[in-house]
Design an enzyme around this catalytic site. Structure first.
Site, PDB file in Angstrom:
ATOM      1  N   LYS A  91       4.296  -2.330   2.953  1.00  0.00           N
ATOM      2  CA  LYS A  91       4.197  -1.480   4.081  1.00  0.00           C
ATOM      3  C   LYS A  91       4.573  -1.871   5.528  1.00  0.00           C
ATOM      4  O   LYS A  91       5.082  -1.361   6.300  1.00  0.00           O
ATOM      5  CB  LYS A  91       2.866  -0.986   3.992  1.00  0.00           C
ATOM      6  N   MET A  97      -9.856  -5.154   5.890  1.00  0.00           N
ATOM      7  CA  MET A  97      -9.076  -5.076   6.728  1.00  0.00           C
ATOM      8  C   MET A  97      -9.398  -5.317   8.241  1.00  0.00           C
ATOM      9  O   MET A  97      -9.301  -4.698   9.258  1.00  0.00           O
ATOM     10  CB  MET A  97      -8.414  -3.798   6.823  1.00  0.00           C
ATOM     11  N   ASP A 108       2.770  -3.309  -4.831  1.00  0.00           N
ATOM     12  CA  ASP A 108       2.547  -3.463  -2.988  1.00  0.00           C
ATOM     13  C   ASP A 108       2.516  -4.854  -2.670  1.00  0.00           C
ATOM     14  O   ASP A 108       2.395  -5.860  -3.710  1.00  0.00           O
ATOM     15  CB  ASP A 108       1.058  -2.872  -2.908  1.00  0.00           C
TER      16      ASP A 108
HETATM   17  N1  SAH Z   1      -7.106  -1.492  -2.543  1.00  0.00           N
HETATM   18  C1  SAH Z   1      -7.570  -2.895  -2.271  1.00  0.00           C
HETATM   19  C2  SAH Z   1      -7.704  -2.980  -0.780  1.00  0.00           C
HETATM   20  C3  SAH Z   1      -6.635  -2.523  -0.003  1.00  0.00           C
HETATM   21  S1  SAH Z   1      -7.031  -2.814   1.800  1.00  0.00           S
HETATM   22  C4  SAH Z   1      -8.685  -3.304  -3.066  1.00  0.00           C
HETATM   23  O1  SAH Z   1      -9.405  -2.393  -3.716  1.00  0.00           O
HETATM   24  O2  SAH Z   1      -9.057  -4.371  -2.942  1.00  0.00           O
HETATM   25  C5  SAH Z   1      -6.575  -4.326   2.076  1.00  0.00           C
HETATM   26  C6  SAH Z   1      -7.533  -5.071   2.263  1.00  0.00           C
HETATM   27  O3  SAH Z   1      -8.132  -5.568   1.138  1.00  0.00           O
HETATM   28  C7  SAH Z   1      -7.252  -6.475   3.150  1.00  0.00           C
HETATM   29  O4  SAH Z   1      -7.242  -6.214   4.508  1.00  0.00           O
HETATM   30  C8  SAH Z   1      -8.663  -7.404   2.834  1.00  0.00           C
HETATM   31  O5  SAH Z   1      -9.672  -6.928   3.416  1.00  0.00           O
HETATM   32  C9  SAH Z   1      -8.837  -6.980   1.360  1.00  0.00           C
HETATM   33  N2  SAH Z   1      -8.116  -7.808   0.410  1.00  0.00           N
HETATM   34  C10 SAH Z   1      -7.184  -7.706  -0.521  1.00  0.00           C
HETATM   35  N3  SAH Z   1      -7.011  -8.700  -1.356  1.00  0.00           N
HETATM   36  C11 SAH Z   1      -7.975  -9.640  -0.754  1.00  0.00           C
HETATM   37  C12 SAH Z   1      -8.193 -10.823  -0.940  1.00  0.00           C
HETATM   38  N4  SAH Z   1      -7.465 -11.455  -2.178  1.00  0.00           N
HETATM   39  N5  SAH Z   1      -8.995 -11.680  -0.322  1.00  0.00           N
HETATM   40  C13 SAH Z   1      -9.649 -11.128   0.384  1.00  0.00           C
HETATM   41  N6  SAH Z   1      -9.523  -9.779   0.916  1.00  0.00           N
HETATM   42  C14 SAH Z   1      -8.547  -9.179   0.134  1.00  0.00           C
END
Ligand code: SAH
Length: 515
Positions: free
Chosen positions: A63, A178, A41
């Protein structure tokens, strides 16, 4: 009726962690190494793909961005299809695969199609972002409860699944995923439903990466301050007393090279090693290979020189690379260090001595300084007692200085190259774009050949007209830079990679306030 399985393959839904490559699990790495196909992803750091075998297929399924957009149904179908074709399919997702990760849909689609699957948890962004910002989500002084909320649903203002009334009264820590695009809306909803405007809040973008940014503020001011700081997704929003944070706990951003974007210009392996050291200190390495190391162990000159190894009094290695290539060759013949007989070993640099020690041989002479003239003079002192027939095993491009000093001192010197350094072209356009848009702080050079190859590909004027600083490992490399008219901002006082990094560290934080 029980569905008959078409085949064979198994799908692993694997969490890649939040960003920093080191935060994937051991199980995740093990599966990446075994994978026949990896489907990943947008939020996965592509650097983790270094574990994937060369023969494996890698499919990118963003996506939203890019020309090709993958709908969830299409990804589900792809997983089922790949499982029918190959044995091990890794579906790699950012953070944890199931926390706001649509892991449910993917697992359900696999179960439905009768495909075997496993879920490998990952470190979710909410937890990692908090800890990398020094925020303790379940700080027992104020927070006995932690809640994860999606900020995306807030978009769908009409039919939100979020109970704002409940959330506004929640006595604990709230973690929004998000939510950056809706930060104003989120803050408004909470305040409107009774949460204090002064409630501590923080937003952390690109958490765990060298580009991480943290903004701390009151709930009311957070949207404005976050905009002013240029916060972009992906980011985590934390609301609650715990978000007040404690600057003493801000361990990540106080690392010595935090935020520094450093171009490394060695050969492939050298760059990987250098990049790992930069990352460890909180910096971001940008790899740009300028040279390629080609063993010359099949040349007749080499074979002749090494045909009677045990007859020399001294064997001299001047780089760890030379040692590694020499022993690779020796191993390929089914031989080991015993071929040296009673010959003694001299090396330049502790790294070279360590490399030799990996093959069970202790260097007899390692000069305190890293230059050829030091090695030459020191060795002559020793050689009076130990014999003067010497074999120098070096790079084709090594300077003549060492051999001249030794010969002048009366040694009988045979010189041969173990490897030759050839220029290599890299993606210069992408690097130039980064320099132009001010995304690079340093370009580093560890050898004159890297300097020549780099400036064959990147115009010197571009560096001069940018904010980029140039760092050199030592006088020989600086000399090459000056010959080309390049300004040297920093020359390491200890001429190895650690010395170069220490030089940059003291340049960036002269007062030494770092961890
Ligand atoms: N499955 C992922 C989340 C996916 S939803 C998890 O467990 O982390 C996507 C959201 O994850 C983004 O909009 C943000 O809010 C968060 N996110 C993912 N990577 C990030 C990062 N390196 N720093 C800050 N937020 C992050």
């Amino acid at each position: 009726m029980k569905q008959v399985r078409k085949r064979k393959g198994k799908v692993y839904l694997v969490g890649a962690g939040p960003g920093d490559v080191g935060l994937i699990t051991l199980r995740g790495v093990e599966l990446l190494k075994a994978a026949d196909c990896v489907i990943y992803d947008r939020l996965v750091n592509p650097a983790v793909l270094r574990y994937v075998r060369e023969e494996a297929e890698i499919i990118y399924t963003p996506k939203r961005t890019g020309a090709e957009t993958f709908k969830q149904e299409r990804i589900n179908e792809l997983l089922v299809q790949k499982a029918a074709e190959v044995e091990t399919v890794v579906r790699l997702k950012g953070g944890d695969p199931c926390i706001f990760g649509r892991g449910t849909e993917e697992a359900a689609a696999l179960a439905e199609a009768g495909v075997d699957f496993e879920i490998v948890p990952g470190i979710t962004a909410g937890i990692a972002a908090a800890e990398y910002a020094g925020i303790i989500l379940s700080d027992r002084r104020y927070s006995s409860q932690v809640v994860f909320v999606t900020g995306r649903e807030a978009e769908d203002k009409g039919q939100s699944g979020i109970d704002w009334k409940w959330l506004a009264k929640f006595d604990g820590t709230i973690v929004f995923y998000m939510g950056v695009g809706n930060l104003g809306f989120i803050a408004e909803r909470l305040i409107e439903n009774g949460m204090s405007e002064d409630k501590p809040a923080a937003v952390i973008s690109e958490a765990t990466l060298p580009s991480q940014k943290v903004v701390r503020s009151s709930l009311e001011a957070l949207p404005g301050e976050s905009r002013a700081a240029g916060i972009q997704p992906p980011a985590i929003i934390i609301i609650g007393e715990a978000a007040r944070g404690d600057l003493r706990l801000d361990w990540f951003e106080s690392k010595a090279l935090f935020g520094q974007r450093i171009v490394v210009t060695r050969d492939g392996t050298g760059n990987l090693d250098f990049a790992a050291k930069i990352n460890k200190r909180g910096g971001a390495a940008v790899c740009f290979e300028t040279i390629f190391i080609k063993p010359s162990t099949s040349s007749s000159q080499f074979l002749k020189a090494v045909s009677q190894l045990s007859e020399y009094d001294w064997i001299v290695f001047t780089s760890a690379k030379g040692v590694r290539i020499f022993f690779d060759w020796l191993c390929s013949l089914g031989k080991d260090g015993r071929v040296f007989g009673s010959a003694r070993m001299a090396v330049i640099g502790n790294r070279t001595a360590e490399k030799l020690a990996e093959f069970g041989i202790k260097a007899d002479f390692v000069p305190g300084s890293f230059t050829s003239s030091q090695l030459g003079k020191g060795l002559l002192g020793f050689a009076n007692r130990e014999g003067r027939k010497m074999l120098l095993l070096r790079s084709e491009q090594a300077s003549a200085e060492l051999a001249e000093i030794l010969q002048k001192g009366g040694a009988e010197v045979t010189e041969t190259s173990v490897y030759t350094v050839e220029p290599r072209r890299s993606d210069a356009d992408s690097l130039k774009d980064k320099i132009k848009s001010n995304e690079i702080d340093w370009v580093t050079f560890a050898s004159p050949s890297s300097v020549r190859s780099f400036f064959d590909q990147v115009d010197k004027d571009l560096i001069d007209s940018s904010e980029v600083k140039v760092a050199s490992i030592g006088p020989v490399t600086s000399g090459q830079l000056k010959t080309l008219g390049v300004k040297v901002d920093l020359e390491a006082s200890v001429h190895n990679i650690e010395g170069l990094l220490e030089g940059i560290e003291s340049f960036v934080k002269p007062d030494g306030v770092s961890k």
